[in-house]
Design a protein around this motif. Sequence first.
Motif, PDB file in Angstrom:
ATOM      1  N   PHE A  42      18.638  25.237 -30.693  1.00 26.16           N
ATOM      2  CA  PHE A  42      18.408  26.543 -30.092  1.00 26.16           C
ATOM      3  C   PHE A  42      18.018  26.248 -28.649  1.00 26.16           C
ATOM      4  N   ASP A  43      18.909  26.535 -27.715  1.00 24.65           N
ATOM      5  CA  ASP A  43      18.709  26.152 -26.311  1.00 24.65           C
ATOM      6  C   ASP A  43      17.441  26.720 -25.692  1.00 24.65           C
ATOM      7  N   TYR A  44      17.032  27.873 -26.109  1.00 24.73           N
ATOM      8  CA  TYR A  44      15.903  28.557 -25.499  1.00 24.73           C
ATOM      9  C   TYR A  44      14.557  28.203 -26.141  1.00 24.73           C
ATOM     10  N   LEU A  45      14.551  27.279 -27.099  1.00 24.07           N
ATOM     11  CA  LEU A  45      13.305  26.905 -27.775  1.00 24.07           C
ATOM     12  C   LEU A  45      13.051  25.404 -27.672  1.00 24.07           C
ATOM     13  N   THR A  46      11.802  25.049 -27.565  1.00 25.68           N
ATOM     14  CA  THR A  46      11.387  23.649 -27.541  1.00 25.68           C
ATOM     15  C   THR A  46      10.134  23.518 -28.393  1.00 25.68           C
ATOM     16  N   ILE A  47      10.021  22.379 -29.059  1.00 28.05           N
ATOM     17  CA  ILE A  47       8.813  22.089 -29.820  1.00 28.05           C
ATOM     18  C   ILE A  47       8.029  21.068 -29.012  1.00 28.05           C
ATOM     19  N   ARG A  48       6.804  21.417 -28.685  1.00 25.02           N
ATOM     20  CA  ARG A  48       5.981  20.543 -27.847  1.00 25.02           C
ATOM     21  C   ARG A  48       4.836  19.958 -28.644  1.00 25.02           C
ATOM     22  N   THR A  49       4.659  18.658 -28.490  1.00 29.56           N
ATOM     23  CA  THR A  49       3.499  17.996 -29.070  1.00 29.56           C
ATOM     24  C   THR A  49       2.622  17.555 -27.909  1.00 29.56           C
ATOM     25  N   VAL A  50       1.567  16.844 -28.207  1.00 29.01           N
ATOM     26  CA  VAL A  50       0.651  16.400 -27.160  1.00 29.01           C
ATOM     27  C   VAL A  50       1.365  15.516 -26.136  1.00 29.01           C
ATOM     28  N   ASP A  51       2.256  14.656 -26.617  1.00 28.49           N
ATOM     29  CA  ASP A  51       2.865  13.699 -25.697  1.00 28.49           C
ATOM     30  C   ASP A  51       4.396  13.743 -25.637  1.00 28.49           C
ATOM     31  N   ARG A  52       5.023  14.744 -26.284  1.00 33.01           N
ATOM     32  CA  ARG A  52       6.478  14.726 -26.319  1.00 33.01           C
ATOM     33  C   ARG A  52       7.040  16.130 -26.567  1.00 33.01           C
ATOM     34  N   ASP A  53       8.227  16.375 -26.038  1.00 30.61           N
ATOM     35  CA  ASP A  53       8.951  17.617 -26.309  1.00 30.61           C
ATOM     36  C   ASP A  53      10.163  17.290 -27.176  1.00 30.61           C
ATOM     37  N   PHE A  54      10.443  18.168 -28.128  1.00 28.21           N
ATOM     38  CA  PHE A  54      11.605  18.012 -28.994  1.00 28.21           C
ATOM     39  C   PHE A  54      12.480  19.250 -28.850  1.00 28.21           C
ATOM     40  N   PRO A  55      13.801  19.054 -28.813  1.00 29.62           N
ATOM     41  CA  PRO A  55      14.654  20.241 -28.869  1.00 29.62           C
ATOM     42  C   PRO A  55      14.515  20.884 -30.243  1.00 29.62           C
ATOM     43  N   TYR A  56      14.542  22.188 -30.295  1.00 30.37           N
ATOM     44  CA  TYR A  56      14.387  22.918 -31.555  1.00 30.37           C
ATOM     45  C   TYR A  56      15.721  22.864 -32.293  1.00 30.37           C
ATOM     46  N   PRO A  57      15.767  22.203 -33.459  1.00 27.49           N
ATOM     47  CA  PRO A  57      17.048  22.063 -34.168  1.00 27.49           C
ATOM     48  C   PRO A  57      17.544  23.392 -34.737  1.00 27.49           C
ATOM     49  N   ALA A  58      18.857  23.584 -34.664  1.00 30.58           N
ATOM     50  CA  ALA A  58      19.492  24.750 -35.278  1.00 30.58           C
ATOM     51  C   ALA A  58      20.314  24.298 -36.482  1.00 30.58           C
ATOM     52  N   VAL A  59      20.976  23.131 -36.339  1.00 32.14           N
ATOM     53  CA  VAL A  59      21.823  22.590 -37.408  1.00 32.14           C
ATOM     54  C   VAL A  59      21.572  21.093 -37.501  1.00 32.14           C
ATOM     55  N   ILE A  60      21.314  20.616 -38.717  1.00 30.00           N
ATOM     56  CA  ILE A  60      21.183  19.170 -38.932  1.00 30.00           C
ATOM     57  C   ILE A  60      22.174  18.744 -40.012  1.00 30.00           C
ATOM     58  N   ARG A  61      22.572  17.463 -39.949  1.00 24.49           N
ATOM     59  CA  ARG A  61      23.479  16.912 -40.956  1.00 24.49           C
ATOM     60  C   ARG A  61      22.811  15.716 -41.608  1.00 24.49           C
ATOM     61  N   LEU A  62      22.860  15.675 -42.928  1.00 25.80           N
ATOM     62  CA  LEU A  62      22.288  14.549 -43.656  1.00 25.80           C
ATOM     63  C   LEU A  62      23.039  13.269 -43.301  1.00 25.80           C
ATOM     64  N   VAL A  63      22.326  12.165 -43.233  1.00 28.44           N
ATOM     65  CA  VAL A  63      22.918  10.878 -42.870  1.00 28.44           C
ATOM     66  C   VAL A  63      23.688  10.280 -44.050  1.00 28.44           C
ATOM     67  N   GLU A  64      23.226  10.559 -45.268  1.00 29.88           N
ATOM     68  CA  GLU A  64      23.912  10.095 -46.478  1.00 29.88           C
ATOM     69  C   GLU A  64      24.393  11.309 -47.261  1.00 29.88           C
ATOM     70  N   TYR A  65      25.563  11.150 -47.897  1.00 27.28           N
ATOM     71  CA  TYR A  65      26.093  12.240 -48.715  1.00 27.28           C
ATOM     72  C   TYR A  65      25.205  12.436 -49.940  1.00 27.28           C
ATOM     73  N   LYS A  66      24.827  13.670 -50.200  1.00 27.22           N
ATOM     74  CA  LYS A  66      24.029  14.000 -51.378  1.00 27.22           C
ATOM     75  C   LYS A  66      24.881  14.828 -52.324  1.00 27.22           C
ATOM     76  N   SER A  67      24.992  14.356 -53.559  1.00 31.05           N
ATOM     77  CA  SER A  67      25.733  15.095 -54.572  1.00 31.05           C
ATOM     78  C   SER A  67      24.838  16.221 -55.069  1.00 31.05           C
ATOM     79  N   ILE A  68      25.219  17.431 -54.720  1.00 27.52           N
ATOM     80  CA  ILE A  68      24.415  18.591 -55.078  1.00 27.52           C
ATOM     81  C   ILE A  68      25.237  19.442 -56.040  1.00 27.52           C
TER      82      ILE A  68
END
Length: 173
Positions: A42-68
Amino acid sequence: MKEWMEKKVLVLNLDHSPVGVVNVQKALVLTLLDKASSLAHFDYLTIRTVDRDFPYPAVIRLVEYKSIPYKGVMLNRNNLYKRDQHSCQYCGTDKGLTLDHVVPRSKGGKTSWKNLVTACHRCNTVKGDKTPEQAGLKLKALPFKPTLAYFLAEYAERHAEEWLPFLAAKTVG
């Protein structure tokens, strides 16, 4: 809780199929533990911690395939209303809604996604124990069985446009 903390994050499997939606805290944990990678923010959002900023995720992909196990979308009144955009599938009104079996149960019609539609009380009464053709009614759209991606895309159109490119090809099933 702040509005930005309520933003949902779409989770995709390794093959880019949608597997669910999580809150931002869960999404950050998955990415920080290298169990998922971030594909969109989400371009307009940021997550801020004491020492670091993170971009606010909108979509993530699992690194390993999970059989669901595929569970499908639950057939219930609320999901039928959502599929039919909270309107009568005969006249289009959004007042006095109920459900209608396109092929009546008395004539062998099943209680299924492809035989149930949203109908107003008036149209349902006019139709009665007949098929739409016998009652002189015409369906605005044929009933169908929606996928999880279909409902996620509906949500995305209102709350998370960043998801749409990842759901575009997976909405009908």
